[in-house]
Design a protein around this motif. Structure first.
Motif, PDB file in Angstrom:
ATOM      1  N   LEU A  92      56.840  45.797 -11.169  1.00  0.00           N
ATOM      2  CA  LEU A  92      55.934  46.888 -11.475  1.00  0.00           C
ATOM      3  C   LEU A  92      56.685  48.212 -11.385  1.00  0.00           C
ATOM      4  O   LEU A  92      57.619  48.357 -10.592  1.00  0.00           O
ATOM      5  N   ASP A  93      56.269  49.171 -12.195  1.00  0.00           N
ATOM      6  CA  ASP A  93      56.933  50.472 -12.267  1.00  0.00           C
ATOM      7  C   ASP A  93      56.185  51.462 -11.378  1.00  0.00           C
ATOM      8  O   ASP A  93      55.169  52.040 -11.778  1.00  0.00           O
ATOM      9  N   ALA A  94      56.679  51.659 -10.159  1.00  0.00           N
ATOM     10  CA  ALA A  94      56.011  52.569  -9.222  1.00  0.00           C
ATOM     11  C   ALA A  94      55.941  53.984  -9.767  1.00  0.00           C
ATOM     12  O   ALA A  94      54.952  54.698  -9.555  1.00  0.00           O
ATOM     13  N   SER A  95      56.978  54.403 -10.497  1.00  0.00           N
ATOM     14  CA  SER A  95      56.992  55.778 -11.022  1.00  0.00           C
ATOM     15  C   SER A  95      55.870  56.009 -12.030  1.00  0.00           C
ATOM     16  O   SER A  95      55.359  57.130 -12.147  1.00  0.00           O
ATOM     17  N   ALA A  96      55.465  54.961 -12.744  1.00  0.00           N
ATOM     18  CA  ALA A  96      54.365  55.104 -13.704  1.00  0.00           C
ATOM     19  C   ALA A  96      53.055  55.386 -12.982  1.00  0.00           C
ATOM     20  O   ALA A  96      52.212  56.156 -13.461  1.00  0.00           O
TER      21      ALA A  96
END
Length: 366
Positions: free
Chosen positions: A328-332
């Protein structure tokens, strides 16, 4: 990857696909129109009851979902288990990647699903497991908006005219109980119980809930007087006599129809999220319940309660499917929730304290 194609599966299911389905039903969420074609009148009746608040006039659909009955494939498919999330046990889903799509098998029930950019088909003993069909329909909504760069949160949410509050926490952490308590605040509307799509816009963080009704546990029922009568009197009395710890861990779920309990006009799947509660409290804590502001970029540890994998049904707009190893892309999530005030709830579990805090936050009155 299997040598079987989506067209091979469609061709195998053609006799059932050609069976006269009931008149198609159209659902609309966030402007996305889904047409549901179901071959079972009994199952269709359940779907109509469940999705009644998002049924729309017949229109050109963005997607057609076919729900077949006891259809089977005339060839063998080699499935591989989909890894469960941390903390989850047992086999649940298995997948078979096709040349241009994916088959998903629900291991415990035998219901199968064909997923591709062009086809969405549920088949097998669908009539025995309507909730899996409901989840499949809702998954198509999640897929559509995630392809448009929304991210999915594991969250419940309510809204008022000026505020939108999302609530995340560990499984069984009380987000559904909290959300339903906050429905007692004047002017609140139900947005979602478990999946919330969010994205950053010029006007703030947009949010969209899916038409998945709350599936609540016995503890939620016996601690909320509004829900008295939701289950039969004898079972409710049994639950009230259980020890608190036994009740907390009981694996038993009930659908709650918002319109039946709170009246019409209390659902709005569209919202603008202004605040986000993360329930990081504990039944074992002896400290008072505290509701504190935090800076999410500095407290990325809280994202584990917020982020949610798109799961085995998710296919990107470019074609590749999500895998159980895709990170998963935490920055998104940080970007989507920019400008949203995050709050951490710590200490002992006290829904009365949280209700008072929510009433003040949402600007309502009890």
């Amino acid at each position: 990857m299997s040598g079987i194609s989506v067209q091979d599966v469609v061709d195998a299911l053609k006799p059932e696909l050609a069976t006269r389905a009931s008149d198609p039903v159209c659902l609309s969420v966030g402007g996305f129109v889904i047409e549901v074609r179901c071959t079972s009148p009994a199952l269709l009746a359940e779907l109509l009851r469940y999705f009644q608040h998002v049924i729309t006039e017949p229109a050109d659909p963005d997607l057609t979902i076919h729900v077949l009955s006891e259809a089977e494939l005339p060839f063998d498919v080699e499935f591989a288990d989909w890894a469960r999330e941390p903390g989850k046990t047992g086999r649940k889903d298995a997948i078979a990647d096709l040349a241009d799509g994916r088959l998903v098998l629900k291991i415990r029930t035998g219901v199968q699903f064909l997923q591709s950019l062009a086809w969405a088909v549920a088949f097998g003993p669908t009539g025995d497991y309507p909730n899996q069909v409901i989840n499949f329909i809702n998954t198509q909504i999640l897929n559509r908006f995630q392809r448009e760069d929304w991210v999915a949160c594991h969250a419940a949410a309510v809204r008022t005219a000026g505020k939108g509050l999302a609530i995340s926490g560990l499984s069984g952490g009380g987000k559904s109980t909290t959300m339903l308590r906050l429905m007692e605040v004047a002017g609140t509307q139900y947005v979602t119980n478990d999946r919330l799509l969010v994205r950053r816009a010029e006007t703030g963080t947009q949010a969209l809930g899916i038409p998945k009704l709350p599936r609540i546990n016995p503890g939620t029922i016996v601690t909320n007087s509004r829900l008295a009568g939701l289950i039969d009197e004898e079972r409710e009395e049994e639950l009230r006599n259980m020890e608190r710890d036994e009740l907390w861990h009981l694996e038993e779920k009930y659908d709650l129809f918002i319109d039946d309990i709170y009246g019409p006009g209390r659902i709005s799947h569209d919202a603008r999220i202004t605040d986000f509660w993360v329930l990081n409290w504990s039944r074992d804590s002896h400290k008072p319940t505290a509701v504190d502001k935090v800076d999410l970029p500095e407290r990325r540890d809280l994202l584990s309660a917020i982020m949610k994998s798109p799961g085995p049904f998710y296919q990107t707009k470019e074609g590749p499917f999500w895998t159980d190893k895709t990170p998963l892309d935490a920055s998104a999530y940080i970007a989507a929730l920019d400008g949203v005030q995050t709050w951490e709830i710590t200490g002992q579990i006290d829904f009365d304290v949280l209700f008072d805090a929510g009433t003040e936050l949402l600007g309502g009155h009890k």
